[in-house]
Design a protein around this motif. Structure first.
Motif, PDB file in Angstrom:
ATOM      1  N   ARG A   1       0.874  -1.245  -0.112  1.00 43.50           N
ATOM      2  CA  ARG A   1       0.094  -0.049   0.023  1.00 43.50           C
ATOM      3  C   ARG A   1       0.850   1.450   0.063  1.00 43.50           C
ATOM      4  O   ARG A   1       1.831   1.455   0.532  1.00 43.50           O
ATOM      5  CB  ARG A   1      -0.948  -0.099   1.172  1.00 43.50           C
TER       6      ARG A   1
ATOM      7  N   GLN B   1      -2.061   4.726  -5.220  1.00 39.95           N
ATOM      8  CA  GLN B   1      -3.167   3.356  -5.060  1.00 39.95           C
ATOM      9  C   GLN B   1      -4.660   3.954  -4.699  1.00 39.95           C
ATOM     10  O   GLN B   1      -4.529   5.015  -3.753  1.00 39.95           O
ATOM     11  CB  GLN B   1      -2.363   2.556  -4.285  1.00 39.95           C
TER      12      GLN B   1
ATOM     13  N   THR C   1      -6.257   2.723  -1.583  1.00 41.61           N
ATOM     14  CA  THR C   1      -5.509   2.146  -0.308  1.00 41.61           C
ATOM     15  C   THR C   1      -6.532   1.544   0.634  1.00 41.61           C
ATOM     16  O   THR C   1      -6.430   0.718   1.505  1.00 41.61           O
ATOM     17  CB  THR C   1      -4.537   2.743   0.476  1.00 41.61           C
ATOM     18  N   THR C   2      -7.766   1.779   0.689  1.00 42.04           N
ATOM     19  CA  THR C   2      -8.901   1.588   1.176  1.00 42.04           C
ATOM     20  C   THR C   2     -10.296   1.250   0.585  1.00 42.04           C
ATOM     21  O   THR C   2     -10.804   2.094  -0.480  1.00 42.04           O
ATOM     22  CB  THR C   2      -9.258   2.334   2.538  1.00 42.04           C
TER      23      THR C   2
ATOM     24  N   GLN D   1      -6.776  -3.892   2.598  1.00 40.11           N
ATOM     25  CA  GLN D   1      -7.502  -2.977   3.656  1.00 40.11           C
ATOM     26  C   GLN D   1      -8.935  -2.472   3.389  1.00 40.11           C
ATOM     27  O   GLN D   1      -9.200  -2.070   2.433  1.00 40.11           O
ATOM     28  CB  GLN D   1      -6.728  -1.755   4.108  1.00 40.11           C
TER      29      GLN D   1
ATOM     30  N   SER E   1      -4.406   7.364  -1.879  1.00 37.67           N
ATOM     31  CA  SER E   1      -3.395   7.872  -1.330  1.00 37.67           C
ATOM     32  C   SER E   1      -2.465   8.492  -2.348  1.00 37.67           C
ATOM     33  O   SER E   1      -2.091   7.826  -3.321  1.00 37.67           O
ATOM     34  CB  SER E   1      -2.657   6.739  -0.892  1.00 37.67           C
TER      35      SER E   1
ATOM     36  N   GLY F   1       3.106   3.174  -3.925  1.00 41.06           N
ATOM     37  CA  GLY F   1       2.438   1.581  -3.891  1.00 41.06           C
ATOM     38  C   GLY F   1       2.917   0.595  -4.901  1.00 41.06           C
ATOM     39  O   GLY F   1       3.325   0.979  -6.035  1.00 41.06           O
TER      40      GLY F   1
ATOM     41  N   THR G   1      -3.855  -5.651  -2.849  1.00 38.04           N
ATOM     42  CA  THR G   1      -4.023  -4.304  -3.349  1.00 38.04           C
ATOM     43  C   THR G   1      -4.790  -3.978  -4.438  1.00 38.04           C
ATOM     44  O   THR G   1      -5.505  -4.906  -4.987  1.00 38.04           O
ATOM     45  CB  THR G   1      -2.833  -3.708  -3.728  1.00 38.04           C
TER      46      THR G   1
END
Length: 325
Positions: A74, A78, A80-81, A126, A161, A212, A218
């Motif tokens: 991460r 990217q 990321t969540t 994540q 991110s 990332g 991912t």
């Protein structure tokens, strides 16, 4: 023609073992496997789609599972969540359910008026479960293992991110029709349309984070909703006029897609709502058999030999499922 997305269409991530992926998203999160197909660009790999009863746009998380794939990292550039919307006051139930599964998770906490549970899937992706006062009118999948009053309603938001946020914010606001709705330190929230669950994105400014690396655990890309083909074509023309490198329209069988990268490097897709996942199998049988597009049917025997066995519990949907909204 005004061009702005209706919200999130789907998110696509990378996994390792497909059986482990299925067991987590069906048995722990209680989603439905609405389509079992292959990566059209690499047909020796599954493409698994999870969502609500019929896979309405805005409820869908998909995976390319590559057994033995290395773990990704991460970082900036990217998504990321990936956050899901759950009913208010349900995080106690979810904390117990996730804990019992053995998955890594945080203690539920409050962030800007929303109750949040952060967890990792078996590959380290994540996820967040977000419970907040805004009512989410989307119905749950009632035939799943999670009680309807606790079940996931659909995607809530994604978090991007970025090394910096200004250029990404400019694309979202000036070219995609989003608006800045909230700012909290290095987190900037953007809404589109009526906003709320499924129609928002958070941009995290993280200049000190590593870049990332896209691999298992991912996100590969984020797709935004276009209501139909004409709007998608108009959107494509407008993005090209702004100097973005946009793919031609690609037939993904259950929707049509265009792809481009936002200034920070995250891969975006614009996907049409129709034709949907009932195009090639009835509601009650969604996800039970391997479906291939017409141009790959001649290779079915070879493809089936390449794919690992996948055991999926049968949990039929209701034949009278409602149409997309």
């Amino acid at each position: 023609m005004d061009v702005e997305p209706l919200g999130l269409h789907h998110v696509t991530a990378i996994a390792g073992d497909p059986q482990r992926n299925v067991e987590f998203y069906l048995d722990v999160l209680g989603l439905r496997l609405v389509k079992r197909t292959v990566n059209f660009d690499a047909p020796d790999t599954y493409h698994l789609y999870y969502g609500d009863e019929v896979g309405h746009p805005g409820t869908i998380l998909t995976f390319f599972p590559w057994p033995g794939a290395p773990r990704g990292r991460r970082g900036t550039g990217q998504t990321t969540t990936v956050a899901f919307s759950v009913p208010e006051s349900s995080l106690g139930y979810w904390a117990e359910r996730v804990r019992a599964s053995g998955a890594t998770m945080s203690t539920p906490h409050t962030r800007e008026g929303e109750d949040v549970l952060v967890l990792l899937d078996p590959d380290g992706l994540q996820l967040e479960l977000v419970a907040h006062p805004d009512a989410d009118p989307r119905p749950p999948w009632e035939a799943g293992p999670v009680p309807a009053e606790r079940a996931i309603r659909g995607l809530d938001h994604v978090a991007l991110s970025e090394m910096g946020y200004e250029m990404t914010a400019g694309l979202l606001v000036d070219q995609l029709g989003f608006r800045l709705s909230r700012e909290d330190g290095n987190r900037f929230r953007f809404d589109v349309g009526e906003g709320g669950p499924g129609a928002r994105v958070d941009v995290l400014c993280q200049p000190d984070a590593p870049r990332g690396l896209v691999a298992a655990g991912t996100v590969h890309h984020v797709a935004w909703r276009a209501p139909d083909d004409p709007v998608q074509l108009d959107w494509r023309a407008r993005l090209v006029e702004q100097g973005l490198d946009v793919t031609p329209v690609l037939d993904r069988q259950y929707f049509h897609s265009i792809y481009f990268r936002e200034p920070g490097g995250v891969l975006f897709e614009i996907a049409t709502d129709p034709p949907g996942f009932t195009k090639d199998e009835p509601v009650e049988r969604l996800g039970q058999a391997l479906r291939l597009p017409p141009w790959l049917e001649s290779e079915r025997s070879w493809i089936e030999r390449q794919l690992p066995e996948l055991k999926v519990p049968e949990r039929p949907g209701r034949p009278e499922a409602s149409p997309p909204v």
